[in-house]
Design a protein around this motif. Structure first.
Motif, PDB file in Angstrom:
ATOM      1  N   ARG A 370       0.819  -1.202   0.000  1.00  0.00           N
ATOM      2  CA  ARG A 370       0.000   0.000   0.000  1.00  0.00           C
ATOM      3  C   ARG A 370       0.856   1.256   0.000  1.00  0.00           C
ATOM      4  O   ARG A 370       0.585   2.229  -0.714  1.00  0.00           O
ATOM      5  CB  ARG A 370      -0.911  -0.025   1.222  1.00  0.00           C
ATOM      6  N   ARG A 371       1.919   1.247   0.775  1.00  0.00           N
ATOM      7  CA  ARG A 371       2.782   2.416   0.837  1.00  0.00           C
ATOM      8  C   ARG A 371       3.539   2.605  -0.472  1.00  0.00           C
ATOM      9  O   ARG A 371       3.702   3.727  -0.957  1.00  0.00           O
ATOM     10  CB  ARG A 371       3.761   2.287   2.005  1.00  0.00           C
ATOM     11  N   VAL A 372       3.992   1.520  -1.063  1.00  0.00           N
ATOM     12  CA  VAL A 372       4.670   1.600  -2.357  1.00  0.00           C
ATOM     13  C   VAL A 372       3.731   2.187  -3.410  1.00  0.00           C
ATOM     14  O   VAL A 372       4.116   3.049  -4.199  1.00  0.00           O
ATOM     15  CB  VAL A 372       5.181   0.211  -2.804  1.00  0.00           C
ATOM     16  N   ASN A 373       2.479   1.745  -3.394  1.00  0.00           N
ATOM     17  CA  ASN A 373       1.505   2.265  -4.363  1.00  0.00           C
ATOM     18  C   ASN A 373       1.320   3.768  -4.222  1.00  0.00           C
ATOM     19  O   ASN A 373       1.173   4.490  -5.205  1.00  0.00           O
ATOM     20  CB  ASN A 373       0.158   1.558  -4.201  1.00  0.00           C
ATOM     21  N   SER A 374       1.318   4.260  -2.979  1.00  0.00           N
ATOM     22  CA  SER A 374       1.109   5.694  -2.765  1.00  0.00           C
ATOM     23  C   SER A 374       2.294   6.512  -3.261  1.00  0.00           C
ATOM     24  O   SER A 374       2.158   7.706  -3.541  1.00  0.00           O
ATOM     25  CB  SER A 374       0.853   5.980  -1.285  1.00  0.00           C
ATOM     26  N   TYR A 375       3.460   5.886  -3.366  1.00  0.00           N
ATOM     27  CA  TYR A 375       4.658   6.594  -3.824  1.00  0.00           C
ATOM     28  C   TYR A 375       5.040   6.214  -5.257  1.00  0.00           C
ATOM     29  O   TYR A 375       6.157   6.497  -5.691  1.00  0.00           O
ATOM     30  CB  TYR A 375       5.846   6.266  -2.907  1.00  0.00           C
ATOM     31  N   GLU A 376       4.104   5.607  -5.996  1.00  0.00           N
ATOM     32  CA  GLU A 376       4.457   5.083  -7.321  1.00  0.00           C
ATOM     33  C   GLU A 376       5.090   6.128  -8.228  1.00  0.00           C
ATOM     34  O   GLU A 376       6.143   5.905  -8.826  1.00  0.00           O
ATOM     35  CB  GLU A 376       3.216   4.496  -8.011  1.00  0.00           C
ATOM     36  N   SER A 377       4.460   7.303  -8.346  1.00  0.00           N
ATOM     37  CA  SER A 377       4.996   8.323  -9.248  1.00  0.00           C
ATOM     38  C   SER A 377       6.359   8.815  -8.769  1.00  0.00           C
ATOM     39  O   SER A 377       7.253   9.096  -9.583  1.00  0.00           O
ATOM     40  CB  SER A 377       4.017   9.494  -9.382  1.00  0.00           C
ATOM     41  N   ASP A 378       6.556   8.929  -7.444  1.00  0.00           N
ATOM     42  CA  ASP A 378       7.847   9.361  -6.903  1.00  0.00           C
ATOM     43  C   ASP A 378       8.930   8.331  -7.201  1.00  0.00           C
ATOM     44  O   ASP A 378      10.072   8.684  -7.503  1.00  0.00           O
ATOM     45  CB  ASP A 378       7.753   9.572  -5.388  1.00  0.00           C
ATOM     46  N   ILE A 379       8.559   7.053  -7.113  1.00  0.00           N
ATOM     47  CA  ILE A 379       9.521   5.979  -7.369  1.00  0.00           C
ATOM     48  C   ILE A 379       9.949   5.989  -8.828  1.00  0.00           C
ATOM     49  O   ILE A 379      11.142   5.900  -9.144  1.00  0.00           O
ATOM     50  CB  ILE A 379       8.913   4.621  -6.969  1.00  0.00           C
ATOM     51  N   VAL A 380       8.986   6.098  -9.739  1.00  0.00           N
ATOM     52  CA  VAL A 380       9.318   6.127 -11.167  1.00  0.00           C
ATOM     53  C   VAL A 380      10.181   7.345 -11.480  1.00  0.00           C
ATOM     54  O   VAL A 380      11.175   7.246 -12.217  1.00  0.00           O
ATOM     55  CB  VAL A 380       8.041   6.131 -12.034  1.00  0.00           C
TER      56      VAL A 380
END
Length: 403
Positions: A370-380
């Motif tokens: 869930r936390r990874v999903n919330s940061y998806e755009s930041d990660i990319v």
């Protein structure tokens, strides 16, 4: 048909005297066809266990930040006593090129212009001359100036006390006045009239800013053109070396691509304004790359790099396969992030015609899906700080391997 509406984040301190205003403003903006975001209405959604961080995520997702400044600053951050969450929202909006409309209580803005602005400008100038750089935060300069007034200008000090404004407000107003294109004053007590005023201001600002942002984009592109061309030229030269005898040498291609995907860090947006920001997550350099191609009802492994035991096949309807999910989600024009909590591994995938490319990155700590999903755009964004090499690689891959 889905119509994109303007998303407006309503920002202010949480003082009770502003609550009726916030509610009326929310209703007025929504009646005018805009979408609003306000913390007390549950508009934040549930992203993380940190409500301050969730606010800043929502600011990034909005188009406009409407900011109301009255006499109360709200709580200073425990991590950084030079800012409040409202100030962090303001700075996050500016840093992410959002339209910011600050409205300051009339008597406060007038007092600032008459008694504070010039002295604060001089104090900041002295700081710059002494340390040869701008102060990172305005609030420490304000505090030092107010302490000086206690001794050297007791008349002004008395006036400042009488207006009953939190010290931080002077720093906040100063930064709004100097960092934004529009800073308005209005009697915040006149709530119905202020609603009407804000709607007019918003209409004018949106109309004026459209042309400005178009020109701003052109200017920025021209300033960055040389750097972008240099990076692109370097990528073209390196990837073209991967073509041997009119065929794409995939091991060399994958190795070259991995070098353009170095390790990066993700920062809590609230810590952007800390003296020494600490990353909340480190993403490794690209550890492995796999490439699959569809053939009837299977995805078959074409080649891999860095992976010791890559899966050889996936069924096209395999709902647990990141490869199959990527293919079915029609994501040719974007990258997507999948995450394995068990392996603590990020998989950034890309559909390229009948191909699916997957790049693997190790996380420095265990995060929930869930936390990874919330940061998806930041990660990319972190993975591809400069994306020209990746885009060229994708074009080359698709052109050489898609029939």
């Amino acid at each position: 048909m889905n119509i994109d509406v303007t998303k407006i984040f309503i920002s202010s301190s949480s003082q009770q005297t502003l609550q009726p205003l916030r509610e009326r403003i929310k209703a007025a903006l929504e009646n005018a066809g805009h979408e609003t975001v306000m913390y007390e209405y549950g508009d934040m959604g549930l992203y993380t266990d940190n409500p301050n961080q969730d606010c800043l995520i929502k600011v990034k997702d909005s188009d406009v930040l409407v900011l109301f400044i009255s006499n109360k600053a709200g709580s200073l951050s425990r991590n950084n006593p030079n800012i409040t969450i409202t100030y962090a929202e303001f700075m996050t909006a500016l840093k992410n090129d959002k339209i910011v409309i600050p409205i300051v209580e009339t008597q406060i803005l007038n007092f600032y212009k008459e008694h504070v602005k010039d002295e604060l400008d001089r104090a900041i100038y002295k700081y710059e001359m002494k340390y040869d750089h701008e102060p990172r935060f305005t609030f420490p300069i304000v505090k030092a100036l107010l302490e000086e007034h206690k001794i050297n200008d007791t008349v002004l000090h008395k006036k400042i006390l009488e207006i009953a404004v939190d010290d931080f407000i002077w720093a906040f107003v100063h930064d709004c006045f100097n960092m934004t294109r529009w800073t308005y004053d209005y009697s915040i007590a006149d709530t119905p009239e202020l609603c009407s005023f804000l709607l007019k201001v918003l209409s004018q600002v949106l109309r004026k800013s459209t042309k400005f942002y178009l020109h701003e984009k052109e200017i920025t592109q021209n300033l960055l053109l040389y750097d972008e061309l240099s990076v692109y030229q370097d990528a073209v030269n390196n990837f073209m070396k991967c073509i041997v005898n009119a065929k794409l040498n995939l091991p060399l291609f994958f190795k070259t691509l991995s070098e353009y995907l170095p390790g990066q860090s993700i920062y809590d947006p609230y810590s952007d304004f800390a003296e020494h920001p600490v990353p909340i997550l480190n993403i490794s350099e690209c550890k492995a790359i796999t490439l699959y191609k569809r053939s009837e009802d299977l995805f078959s492994l074409v080649d891999s790099y860095g992976s010791k035991t890559p899966a050889q096949n996936f069924k096209i309807e395999d709902e647990d396969s990141f490869v199959a999910q990527t293919y079915h989600k029609d994501m040719e024009h974007r990258e997507h992030v999948f995450y394995s909590e068990e392996k603590q591994m990020i998989y950034m995938t890309k559909k390229v015609g009948e191909l699916v490319l997957s790049c693997h990155f190790q996380l420095s700590q265990l995060w929930s899906s869930r936390r990874v999903n919330s940061y998806e755009s930041d990660i990319v964004s972190a993975i591809m700080e400069k994306r020209q090499p990746f885009d060229f690689a994708i074009d080359l891959l698709g052109g050489m391997l898609n029939e």
